[in-house]
Write a protein that holds these residues in place. Structure first.
Motif, short mmCIF file in Angstrom:
data_model
loop_
_atom_site.label_atom_id
_atom_site.label_comp_id
_atom_site.label_asym_id
_atom_site.label_seq_id
_atom_site.Cartn_x
_atom_site.Cartn_y
_atom_site.Cartn_z
N PHE A 94 0.81 -1.22 0.00
CA PHE A 94 0.00 0.00 0.00
C PHE A 94 0.85 1.28 0.00
CE2 PHE A 94 -3.46 -2.80 0.59
CZ PHE A 94 -4.48 -2.15 -0.08
N ASP A 95 2.13 1.14 0.36
CA ASP A 95 3.02 2.32 0.27
C ASP A 95 3.23 2.74 -1.18
OD1 ASP A 95 4.37 -0.16 -0.01
OD2 ASP A 95 6.30 0.80 0.32
N VAL A 96 3.00 1.82 -2.11
CA VAL A 96 3.17 2.14 -3.54
C VAL A 96 1.82 2.08 -4.27
CG1 VAL A 96 5.61 1.53 -3.75
CG2 VAL A 96 3.88 -0.27 -4.00
N LEU A 97 0.77 2.42 -3.55
CA LEU A 97 -0.58 2.31 -4.10
C LEU A 97 -0.73 3.01 -5.45
CD1 LEU A 97 -3.46 1.30 -3.54
CD2 LEU A 97 -3.91 3.47 -2.38
N ASP A 98 -0.12 4.19 -5.58
CA ASP A 98 -0.26 4.96 -6.83
C ASP A 98 0.49 4.33 -7.99
OD1 ASP A 98 2.01 5.67 -5.22
OD2 ASP A 98 2.37 7.39 -6.54
N ARG A 99 1.33 3.31 -7.71
CA ARG A 99 2.04 2.64 -8.81
C ARG A 99 1.39 1.32 -9.18
NH1 ARG A 99 7.77 2.88 -6.10
NH2 ARG A 99 8.25 1.27 -7.62
N ARG A 100 0.27 1.01 -8.54
CA ARG A 100 -0.40 -0.26 -8.83
C ARG A 100 -1.51 -0.04 -9.87
NH1 ARG A 100 -1.43 -3.42 -3.35
NH2 ARG A 100 -1.55 -5.14 -4.84
N ASP A 101 -2.03 -1.12 -10.41
CA ASP A 101 -2.99 -1.04 -11.52
C ASP A 101 -4.17 -0.13 -11.17
OD1 ASP A 101 -4.87 -1.45 -13.45
OD2 ASP A 101 -4.72 -3.64 -13.46
N PRO A 102 -4.26 1.02 -11.84
CA PRO A 102 -5.34 1.98 -11.50
C PRO A 102 -6.74 1.43 -11.76
CG PRO A 102 -4.11 2.73 -13.43
CD PRO A 102 -3.39 1.52 -12.90
N ASP A 103 -6.84 0.44 -12.66
CA ASP A 103 -8.17 -0.15 -12.92
C ASP A 103 -8.70 -0.86 -11.68
OD1 ASP A 103 -8.14 0.79 -15.46
OD2 ASP A 103 -7.46 -1.10 -16.37
N HIS A 104 -7.78 -1.40 -10.89
CA HIS A 104 -8.21 -2.06 -9.65
C HIS A 104 -8.16 -1.13 -8.45
CE1 HIS A 104 -8.81 -5.98 -11.28
NE2 HIS A 104 -7.58 -6.10 -11.71
N TYR A 105 -7.12 -0.28 -8.42
CA TYR A 105 -6.83 0.43 -7.17
C TYR A 105 -7.03 1.94 -7.24
CZ TYR A 105 -4.96 -4.21 -6.32
OH TYR A 105 -4.82 -5.57 -6.20
N GLY A 106 -7.36 2.48 -8.39
CA GLY A 106 -7.78 3.87 -8.48
C GLY A 106 -6.72 4.92 -8.70
N GLY A 107 -5.43 4.58 -8.49
CA GLY A 107 -4.37 5.53 -8.83
C GLY A 107 -4.01 6.55 -7.75
N LEU A 108 -4.70 6.55 -6.62
CA LEU A 108 -4.37 7.49 -5.54
C LEU A 108 -3.10 7.07 -4.83
CD1 LEU A 108 -7.75 8.01 -3.58
CD2 LEU A 108 -6.75 9.51 -5.31
N THR A 109 -2.41 8.05 -4.23
CA THR A 109 -1.34 7.69 -3.31
C THR A 109 -1.99 7.28 -1.99
OG1 THR A 109 -1.15 9.90 -2.36
CG2 THR A 109 0.22 9.43 -4.30
N LEU A 110 -1.21 6.59 -1.15
CA LEU A 110 -1.74 6.21 0.16
C LEU A 110 -2.08 7.46 0.97
CD1 LEU A 110 -2.43 3.98 2.19
CD2 LEU A 110 -0.06 4.12 3.00
N THR A 111 -1.27 8.48 0.85
CA THR A 111 -1.52 9.74 1.59
C THR A 111 -2.85 10.35 1.16
OG1 THR A 111 0.86 10.07 1.65
CG2 THR A 111 -0.49 11.98 2.18
N GLU A 112 -3.12 10.33 -0.15
CA GLU A 112 -4.40 10.85 -0.64
C GLU A 112 -5.58 10.01 -0.14
OE1 GLU A 112 -2.65 12.78 -4.83
OE2 GLU A 112 -3.36 10.70 -4.80
N LEU A 113 -5.39 8.70 -0.18
CA LEU A 113 -6.43 7.79 0.31
C LEU A 113 -6.72 8.08 1.79
CD1 LEU A 113 -8.16 5.09 0.00
CD2 LEU A 113 -6.15 3.93 0.86
N GLU A 114 -5.65 8.21 2.57
CA GLU A 114 -5.83 8.44 4.00
C GLU A 114 -6.53 9.78 4.26
OE1 GLU A 114 -2.15 5.72 5.75
OE2 GLU A 114 -1.90 7.90 5.68
N ALA A 115 -6.21 10.79 3.44
CA ALA A 115 -6.86 12.10 3.62
C ALA A 115 -8.38 11.97 3.38
CB ALA A 115 -6.25 13.12 2.67
N ARG A 116 -8.75 11.18 2.38
CA ARG A 116 -10.18 10.98 2.10
C ARG A 116 -10.85 10.24 3.25
NH1 ARG A 116 -10.53 10.79 -3.73
NH2 ARG A 116 -12.64 9.97 -3.62
N VAL A 117 -10.16 9.23 3.75
CA VAL A 117 -10.73 8.42 4.84
C VAL A 117 -10.86 9.27 6.10
CG1 VAL A 117 -10.40 6.37 6.27
CG2 VAL A 117 -9.84 6.28 3.84
N LYS A 118 -9.89 10.15 6.30
CA LYS A 118 -9.92 11.03 7.48
C LYS A 118 -11.16 11.93 7.42
CE LYS A 118 -6.77 13.60 10.31
NZ LYS A 118 -5.40 13.84 10.61
N ARG A 119 -11.47 12.40 6.22
CA ARG A 119 -12.65 13.25 6.05
C ARG A 119 -13.93 12.46 6.35
NH1 ARG A 119 -11.93 15.80 0.76
NH2 ARG A 119 -13.62 14.54 -0.06
N PHE A 120 -14.02 11.24 5.82
CA PHE A 120 -15.19 10.40 6.11
C PHE A 120 -15.34 10.23 7.62
CE2 PHE A 120 -14.16 7.81 2.00
CZ PHE A 120 -14.83 8.73 1.22
#
Ligand code: DQA
Length: 146
Positions: free
Chosen positions: A13-39
């Protein structure tokens, strides 16, 4: 009120933004965490994050979380499918937990169909991308209030 949630990410998950965007969406983990923090904020939950590529450390984080959190959102990545050590550590934690996957693990390769933690969790959300974390937090909030 029990409202402390730890969101734990596992291997790769540290390299989330380098994984297949079709499956994982292309966000960095930091971006993902920021969204989750807002939720979490919208739901009145306090949230902490952790990520590791080391299985033993993930287990130790579960041991620690037993004292510092009231509930868990878990995305162990590939460990989901085979780590009996993580399953045992989750049993030790004795906290309500929701399993989350960005991708639709139920519709991918056969080896992803198995989850060794699912029956210990109060719910599982998969295939909804980042929005799935909101669903997971809602489920967890309800479970923590029980
Ligand atoms: C994942 C699904 C797993 O099968 C995979 O190994 C991951 C990510 C997901 O969020 O979709 O690393 O947990």
């Amino acid at each position: 009120m029990r409202n402390r949630v730890e969101v734990m990410h596992g291997v790769n998950f540290d390299v989330l933004d380098r994984r297949d965007p079709d499956h994982y969406g292309g966000l960095t983990l930091t971006e993902l965490e920021a969204r989750v923090k807002r939720f979490a904020r919208e739901l009145g939950l306090e949230v902490l994050f952790s990520q590791t590529n080391h299985e033993g450390e993930f287990c130790e984080n579960l041991h620690r979380a037993a004292r510092s959190a009231d509930g868990l959102v878990l995305n162990p990545g590939a460990w989901t499918h085979y780590s009996w050590a993580i399953r045992d550590a989750l049993e030790v934690a004795q906290l309500p937990a929701v399993e989350v996957h960005l991708s639709a693990v139920g519709e991918r390769e056969e080896w992803r169909l198995v989850s060794v933690i699912r029956d210990l969790c109060v719910g599982c959300v998969q295939g909804k991308g980042v929005a799935g974390y909101r669903d997971a937090l809602e489920m967890l909030k309800e479970a923590m209030q029980r």
